[in-house]
Design a protein around this motif. Structure first.
Motif, mmCIF file in Angstrom:
data_model
loop_
_atom_site.group_PDB
_atom_site.id
_atom_site.type_symbol
_atom_site.label_atom_id
_atom_site.label_comp_id
_atom_site.label_asym_id
_atom_site.label_seq_id
_atom_site.Cartn_x
_atom_site.Cartn_y
_atom_site.Cartn_z
ATOM 1 N N VAL A 137 1.299 4.310 -8.240
ATOM 2 C CA VAL A 137 2.895 4.693 -7.582
ATOM 3 C C VAL A 137 3.655 5.151 -8.628
ATOM 4 C CG1 VAL A 137 4.740 3.476 -6.442
ATOM 5 C CG2 VAL A 137 2.575 2.893 -5.797
ATOM 6 N N CYS A 162 2.835 10.270 -0.940
ATOM 7 C CA CYS A 162 2.183 10.113 -2.481
ATOM 8 C C CYS A 162 1.001 10.939 -2.772
ATOM 9 C CB CYS A 162 1.688 8.742 -2.521
ATOM 10 S SG CYS A 162 3.494 7.503 -2.412
ATOM 11 N N ARG A 167 5.595 8.283 -7.133
ATOM 12 C CA ARG A 167 7.010 8.152 -6.635
ATOM 13 C C ARG A 167 7.885 8.113 -7.709
ATOM 14 N NH1 ARG A 167 8.548 6.620 -1.626
ATOM 15 N NH2 ARG A 167 6.927 6.819 -0.121
ATOM 16 N N GLN A 183 10.045 -1.018 -4.247
ATOM 17 C CA GLN A 183 8.715 -1.194 -4.590
ATOM 18 C C GLN A 183 8.915 -2.541 -5.545
ATOM 19 O OE1 GLN A 183 6.177 0.306 -4.000
ATOM 20 N NE2 GLN A 183 7.028 2.167 -3.326
ATOM 21 N N CYS A 232 2.424 2.292 2.819
ATOM 22 C CA CYS A 232 3.561 1.246 2.973
ATOM 23 C C CYS A 232 4.829 1.419 3.919
ATOM 24 C CB CYS A 232 4.004 1.045 1.569
ATOM 25 S SG CYS A 232 4.847 2.313 0.726
ATOM 26 N N CYS A 285 -0.458 8.492 1.763
ATOM 27 C CA CYS A 285 -0.632 7.145 0.621
ATOM 28 C C CYS A 285 -1.912 7.499 -0.243
ATOM 29 C CB CYS A 285 -0.704 6.181 1.533
ATOM 30 S SG CYS A 285 -1.213 4.467 0.469
ATOM 31 N N SER A 286 -1.654 7.095 -1.374
ATOM 32 C CA SER A 286 -2.508 7.347 -2.423
ATOM 33 C C SER A 286 -3.169 6.186 -2.954
ATOM 34 C CB SER A 286 -2.221 8.096 -3.609
ATOM 35 O OG SER A 286 -2.121 9.649 -3.335
ATOM 36 N N ILE A 287 -2.462 4.895 -2.398
ATOM 37 C CA ILE A 287 -2.925 3.601 -3.035
ATOM 38 C C ILE A 287 -4.463 3.261 -3.564
ATOM 39 C CG2 ILE A 287 -2.888 2.200 -1.331
ATOM 40 C CD1 ILE A 287 -0.629 1.475 -4.083
ATOM 41 N N ASN A 318 7.032 4.519 3.354
ATOM 42 C CA ASN A 318 6.501 5.873 3.540
ATOM 43 C C ASN A 318 7.049 5.924 5.120
ATOM 44 O OD1 ASN A 318 5.227 7.177 1.712
ATOM 45 N ND2 ASN A 318 3.229 7.346 2.962
#
Ligand code: 5AD
Ligand code: SF4
Length: 452
Positions: A175, A91, A179, A210, A21, A57-59, A24
């Motif tokens: 998240v 993340c 985070r 967020q 995102c 990113c881990s989304i 980041n």
């Protein structure tokens, strides 16, 4: 000898690559600032870097897979240059923690989103022959005092991070774990950053969090500044500074925020309002804390208070136990809102989330994909329709640069965030506002010409 060694470390080259995102990308600018203070320089070429950082990113699972693949390429560069340091930030570092050092032998540093101030120290540990990790999450860290170094900047638009973390408990989302808890940044430092940017020629800021609607900061005099107040403060920096923000949460966006947008012509008429699903039952399983009617009520309020507001969204297809009828409800809410843009995803189960613990990921992959395609097709039609409505109208456009195709055309965005391309004429330059009449459009771009 020691002194020489230290000197030889000066001017080391940092390459930083960001995934995920906007937050980041914004964090990478803080990281660069911390290392530039230590005498590092940035480089656009990882092959000549002394330090490579990947801000991860881990989304969704495929976001992590991309990083793993990229690390293989960096690993090959490190074999040629054994002194190279490779760091995993963000993340995925926070989620995988020390396991990263076991799984990826070429990684030297693992550091989570709240530990970037520790980077100089972690690099020193690596210089001393160790591998280093800091994934401690903080309740206070907002990096408020660090001036971000603008990376890959067009010199016109910039991000300002206004808060960190997230206190929502969406059952699909990782998240919360990566985070940490939500905290807001001091409004004075935010306004100062906006003023500095304006002074340096920037003409648009995007306030990032967020969930910006839950921004709240109690200042030294005890006054509580909420998001509507903050938006007004930043808008008042200068009428020539455009203000955008992301992301809004349907449960928290207030009429006060909408009235603040309406009252300031430099706050853009554009709201990113993730719906995730059009079905109240699925929204409940997702723990979004609103239902379909509530969401529609918020959209109606936006239409009433800001009549020409562009609304965009995020949609997940094939969440646990989603039926065909519930998927149809997502398609019908899209018809109701007619989003200008949407980020659309097939559900990807993430380890440790509430959904992974409580529900079966039982919608077959091919069904998730087919539903996603239906959502994508509908959105494509709506985006085109929205753009066609803008043909024939005059738009105030901030010139952000030249079009990707040709330097004979400028590109920029209008108030509703549509990309506009138009021929270079007169003495106009990047960073100027111009009035552009829309003459035609492609699927994603409005094409026009400057009228003043
Ligand atoms: N699977 C698919 N999409 C997800 N998102 C967040 N978590 C997941 C997941 N597990 C999407 C949501 C969110 C956006 C940033 O990513 O739509 O709003
Ligand atoms: Fe990815 Fe979410 Fe982390 Fe942003 S906050 S980098 S989208 S996991």
């Amino acid at each position: 000898m020691l002194e020489n060694q230290r000197k030889s470390k000066d001017g080391r080259k940092l390459y930083i690559e960001s995934y995920g995102c906007q937050m980041n990308f914004s964090d990478s600018e803080i990281v660069a600032s911390i290392l530039l203070d230590q005498g590092f320089q940035t480089t656009p070429d990882y092959k000549e870097a002394d330090v490579i950082f990947v801000n991860t990113c881990s989304i969704r699972e495929n976001a992590e897979q991309r990083v793993r693949n990229r690390l293989k390429e960096f690993g090959a560069a490190k074999l040629r240059n054994p002194g190279m340091i490779i760091g995993v930030l963000g993340c995925m570092a926070e989620r995988v923690k020390a396991k990263f050092l076991e799984e990826e032998k070429l990684v030297d540093i693992v550091v989570g989103p709240d530990a970037y101030r520790d980077l100089p120290n972690l690099i020193r540990q690596v210089d001393d022959g160790q591998r280093a990790i800091n994934v401690i999450l903080s309740r206070e860290e907002t990096y408020a005092d660090i001036s971000p170094v603008r990376l890959n900047s067009n010199g016109v638009t910039a991000f300002i991070s206004i808060m960190r973390g997230c206190d929502n408990m969406c059952s699909f989302c990782v998240v919360r774990f990566t985070r940490g808890r939500e905290r807001s940044r001091d409004p004075e430092s935010i306004v100062r950053e906006a003023e500095d940017l304006f002074r340096n020629g920037y003409r648009e800021v995007t306030l990032l969090g967020q969930n910006v609607d839950s921004y709240k900061f109690k200042d030294s005099s005890g006054r509580v500044v909420n998001f509507a107040n903050l938006l007004a403060l930043v808008a008042e920096v200068n009428p020539e500074l455009r203000v955008r923000f992301s992301t809004s949460h349907p449960k928290d966006i207030t009429d006060e925020v909408l009235h603040t947008i309406a009252a300031h012509s430099n706050v853009c008429n554009y709201i990113h309002l993730p719906v995730q699903s059009g079905s109240s039952r699925v929204l409940k399983l997702m723990n979004r804390t609103y239902d379909r009617d509530w969401y529609i009520n918020r959209v109606d309020a936006i239409r009433r208070i800001i009549p020409d507001c562009g609304i965009s969204t995020d949609i997940i297809t094939g969440f646990c136990s989603e039926t065909e009828e519930e998927h149809q409800e997502t398609l019908s809410i899209m018809d109701y809102v007619q989003y200008v843009y949407a980020y659309m995803f097939a559900y990807s189960e993430r380890p440790g989330t509430l959904a992974a613990k409580r529900y079966d990921d039982d919608v077959p992959e091919d069904v998730k994909k087919r539903r996603l395609q239906e959502v994508v097709d509908k959105q494509r039609a709506h985006s085109a329709l929205r753009l066609q409505h803008q043909v024939g109208k005059v738009h105030k456009v901030l010139i952000e640069g030249f079009s990707k195709r040709s330097d004979k055309d400028f590109s920029g965005r209008n108030d509703q965030n549509s990309m506009v391309v138009f021929p270079v004429t007169g003495n106009f330059k990047v960073g100027d506002y111009v009035n552009v009449i829309g003459e035609s459009c492609t699927s994603a771009t409005l094409i026009g010409r400057i009228v003043s």
